[in-house]
Design an enzyme around this catalytic site. Structure first.
Site, PDB file in Angstrom:
ATOM      1  N   SER A 149      25.405  44.189  15.579  1.00 18.56           N
ATOM      2  CA  SER A 149      26.243  45.371  15.806  1.00 18.56           C
ATOM      3  C   SER A 149      25.544  46.570  15.188  1.00 18.56           C
ATOM      4  O   SER A 149      24.710  46.409  14.274  1.00 18.56           O
ATOM      5  CB  SER A 149      27.589  45.150  15.101  1.00 18.56           C
ATOM      6  OG  SER A 149      28.311  46.350  15.021  1.00 18.56           O
ATOM      7  N   TYR A 162      32.764  42.588   7.760  1.00 20.34           N
ATOM      8  CA  TYR A 162      32.227  42.483   9.126  1.00 20.34           C
ATOM      9  C   TYR A 162      30.808  43.048   9.168  1.00 20.34           C
ATOM     10  O   TYR A 162      29.886  42.428   9.701  1.00 20.34           O
ATOM     11  CB  TYR A 162      33.136  43.241  10.099  1.00 20.34           C
ATOM     12  CG  TYR A 162      32.581  43.305  11.504  1.00 20.34           C
ATOM     13  CD1 TYR A 162      32.573  42.165  12.314  1.00 20.34           C
ATOM     14  CD2 TYR A 162      32.039  44.484  12.022  1.00 20.34           C
ATOM     15  CE1 TYR A 162      32.049  42.210  13.603  1.00 20.34           C
ATOM     16  CE2 TYR A 162      31.517  44.531  13.302  1.00 20.34           C
ATOM     17  CZ  TYR A 162      31.524  43.390  14.088  1.00 20.34           C
ATOM     18  OH  TYR A 162      30.993  43.441  15.357  1.00 20.34           O
TER      19      TYR A 162
HETATM   20  N1  LIG Z   1      33.225  45.329  21.185  1.00  7.74           N
HETATM   21  C1  LIG Z   1      32.499  46.003  20.297  1.00  7.74           C
HETATM   22  O1  LIG Z   1      32.704  47.221  20.077  1.00  7.74           O
HETATM   23  C2  LIG Z   1      31.367  45.314  19.573  1.00  7.74           C
HETATM   24  C3  LIG Z   1      30.416  46.130  18.920  1.00  7.74           C
HETATM   25  C4  LIG Z   1      29.369  45.519  18.246  1.00  7.74           C
HETATM   26  C5  LIG Z   1      29.267  44.141  18.228  1.00  7.74           C
HETATM   27  N2  LIG Z   1      30.200  43.373  18.856  1.00  7.74           N
HETATM   28  C6  LIG Z   1      30.046  41.916  18.789  1.00  7.74           C
HETATM   29  O2  LIG Z   1      30.027  41.406  20.125  1.00  7.74           O
HETATM   30  C7  LIG Z   1      30.409  40.022  20.087  1.00  7.74           C
HETATM   31  C8  LIG Z   1      31.368  39.766  21.233  1.00  7.74           C
HETATM   32  O3  LIG Z   1      32.548  40.518  21.028  1.00  7.74           O
HETATM   33  P1  LIG Z   1      33.305  41.276  22.211  1.00  7.74           P
HETATM   34  O4  LIG Z   1      33.215  42.716  21.939  1.00  7.74           O
HETATM   35  O5  LIG Z   1      32.865  40.762  23.516  1.00  7.74           O
HETATM   36  O6  LIG Z   1      34.813  40.871  21.880  1.00  7.74           O
HETATM   37  P2  LIG Z   1      35.813  39.831  22.547  1.00  7.74           P
HETATM   38  O7  LIG Z   1      36.063  40.206  23.973  1.00  7.74           O
HETATM   39  O8  LIG Z   1      36.965  39.756  21.620  1.00  7.74           O
HETATM   40  O9  LIG Z   1      35.006  38.453  22.546  1.00  7.74           O
HETATM   41  C9  LIG Z   1      34.954  37.594  21.425  1.00  7.74           C
HETATM   42  C10 LIG Z   1      34.591  36.206  21.922  1.00  7.74           C
HETATM   43  O10 LIG Z   1      34.502  35.333  20.783  1.00  7.74           O
HETATM   44  C11 LIG Z   1      35.294  34.184  21.033  1.00  7.74           C
HETATM   45  N3  LIG Z   1      35.847  33.636  19.797  1.00  7.74           N
HETATM   46  C12 LIG Z   1      36.638  34.282  18.890  1.00  7.74           C
HETATM   47  N4  LIG Z   1      36.995  33.436  17.912  1.00  7.74           N
HETATM   48  C13 LIG Z   1      36.424  32.238  18.200  1.00  7.74           C
HETATM   49  C14 LIG Z   1      36.426  30.957  17.570  1.00  7.74           C
HETATM   50  N5  LIG Z   1      37.106  30.752  16.423  1.00  7.74           N
HETATM   51  N6  LIG Z   1      35.734  29.947  18.140  1.00  7.74           N
HETATM   52  C15 LIG Z   1      35.066  30.153  19.301  1.00  7.74           C
HETATM   53  N7  LIG Z   1      35.012  31.332  19.948  1.00  7.74           N
HETATM   54  C16 LIG Z   1      35.696  32.363  19.400  1.00  7.74           C
HETATM   55  C17 LIG Z   1      36.424  34.691  21.940  1.00  7.74           C
HETATM   56  O11 LIG Z   1      36.965  33.632  22.713  1.00  7.74           O
HETATM   57  P3  LIG Z   1      38.330  32.826  22.422  1.00  7.74           P
HETATM   58  O12 LIG Z   1      39.324  33.807  21.882  1.00  7.74           O
HETATM   59  O13 LIG Z   1      38.662  32.276  23.768  1.00  7.74           O
HETATM   60  O14 LIG Z   1      37.940  31.775  21.450  1.00  7.74           O
HETATM   61  C18 LIG Z   1      35.660  35.645  22.835  1.00  7.74           C
HETATM   62  O15 LIG Z   1      35.064  34.939  23.889  1.00  7.74           O
HETATM   63  C19 LIG Z   1      30.975  39.777  18.693  1.00  7.74           C
HETATM   64  O16 LIG Z   1      30.034  39.077  17.926  1.00  7.74           O
HETATM   65  C20 LIG Z   1      31.163  41.175  18.115  1.00  7.74           C
HETATM   66  O17 LIG Z   1      31.023  41.182  16.713  1.00  7.74           O
HETATM   67  C21 LIG Z   1      31.245  43.934  19.536  1.00  7.74           C
END
Ligand SMILES: NC(=O)c1ccc[n+]([C@@H]2O[C@H](COP(=O)([O-])OP(=O)(O)OC[C@H]3O[C@@H](n4cnc5c(N)ncnc54)[C@H](OP(=O)(O)O)[C@@H]3O)[C@@H](O)[C@H]2O)c1
Length: 277
Positions: A149, A162
């Site tokens: 991130s 985080y």
């Molecule tokens: N969105 C942003 O602004 C942003 C910015 C920088 C970095 N990121 C990073 O991008 C990555 C993906 O996030 P996203 O933005 O796509 O958010 P998201 O839509 O909330 O996706 C998170 C994913 O992680 C899975 N997950 C959560 N808890 C879990 C668990 N205990 N076991 C297995 N899977 C789990 C969720 O699936 P289930 O709930 O079905 O388990 C979902 O598929 C993360 O690492 C986040 O830190 C996001």
């Protein structure tokens, strides 16, 4: 994408990719685009129905095979269960993407919630990389992507733990990139800024509270996945989006302790603002 680029990608990172956090957001886009490059995909997350729907979509659109493993990656033994589900499939690309974040003061959050975040954002990627990197190195090719991130590149207060977990992801990617390039294994840290996914939930830091200009700067998950996949094998860090690149570059000019104070002030201001109607 030309047929030969697609063939090269599949030869280098196929026949199977394993994507964690594939049920939504950036992970679902990784799965779609990897399948679009001709590689079969193992989809991992907790929400079975979402994974199954995505698996059907990917198979129909791209003609690749998929496998769904519904599992909570924070549980003890999750890596062993994943290995059991994968069986003899040869994984040429690992996308360590599942993650969660919590905003607010470190001391206002429960220790157990911090520990779960550590398990998902760091421990699970560690165990998966430690399992899958050795066979990639033996084969002489493969790839590992860590979804870090922008806050992994700068000490972000009000996202303290985080930010620290994402710095861990980033540093793992950089050090593994250096170690494994001799074995033909490409490792990459992708550092998205705010991206339009389910990540923010309905917490204090949800986008509806942000200034309009910040909301308009949000990346699309498809652009994040594409930037990472295009960068794999070419570089070790990808920061998607022009404004995020500027922040990542400017951040180097300011001492870390000031970055933490600046982010503390900015985040407090955002979190105090009430949601609009
Ligand atoms: N969105 C942003 O602004 C942003 C910015 C920088 C970095 N990121 C990073 O991008 C990555 C993906 O996030 P996203 O933005 O796509 O958010 P998201 O839509 O909330 O996706 C998170 C994913 O992680 C899975 N997950 C959560 N808890 C879990 C668990 N205990 N076991 C297995 N899977 C789990 C969720 O699936 P289930 O709930 O079905 O388990 C979902 O598929 C993360 O690492 C986040 O830190 C996001």
């Amino acid at each position: 994408m030309t047929d030969s680029t697609r063939r090269d990608f599949a030869a280098r990172y196929g026949p199977w990719a394993l994507v964690t956090g594939a049920s939504s957001g950036i992970g679902a886009e990784f799965a779609r685009q990897i399948a679009g490059r001709g590689v079969n995909v193992v989809l991992i997350a907790r929400r079975t129905e979402r994974l199954t729907t995505l698996a059907n979509e990917i198979q129909n659109r791209h003609g690749v095979d998929t496998q769904v493993i519904d599992i909570d990656l924070t549980l003890d033994g999750a890596d062993t269960r994943v290995a059991g589900g994968v069986g003899e499939r040869e994984i040429g690309l690992l996308v360590n993407n599942a993650g969660l974040g919590r905003s607010g003061r470190f001391i206002d959050q429960r220790a157990n919630d911090h520990a779960r975040m550590l398990d998902l954002n760091c421990r699970a990627p560690l165990l998966l990389a430690h399992w899958l990197a050795p066979p990639m190195a033996r084969r002489g090719h493969g790839g590992i992507i860590f979804t870090s991130s922008l806050s992994g590149l700068m000490a972000t207060a009000q996202l303290a733990h985080y930010s620290a977990t994402k710095a861990w992801d980033h540093f793992m990617a950089q050090t593994l990139h250096a170690e494994l390039r001799h074995e033909g294994v490409d490792v990459l840290s992708v550092c998205p800024g705010p991206t339009d996914t389910e990540f923010f939930g309905d917490g204090e830091f949800q986008p509806s509270r942000w200034p309009k200009a910040a909301r308009q700067q949000m990346s699309r998950p498809s652009d994040v996945a594409q930037a990472a996949l295009d960068g794999l094998g070419r570089t070790s860090v990808v920061v998607p989006g022009v404004s995020n690149k500027i922040i990542a570059a400017a951040r180097r000019l300011i001492p870390e302790r000031y970055i933490a104070r600046l982010t503390d002030r900015a985040m407090r201001r955002v979190m105090r603002v009430r949601s609009g109607p």
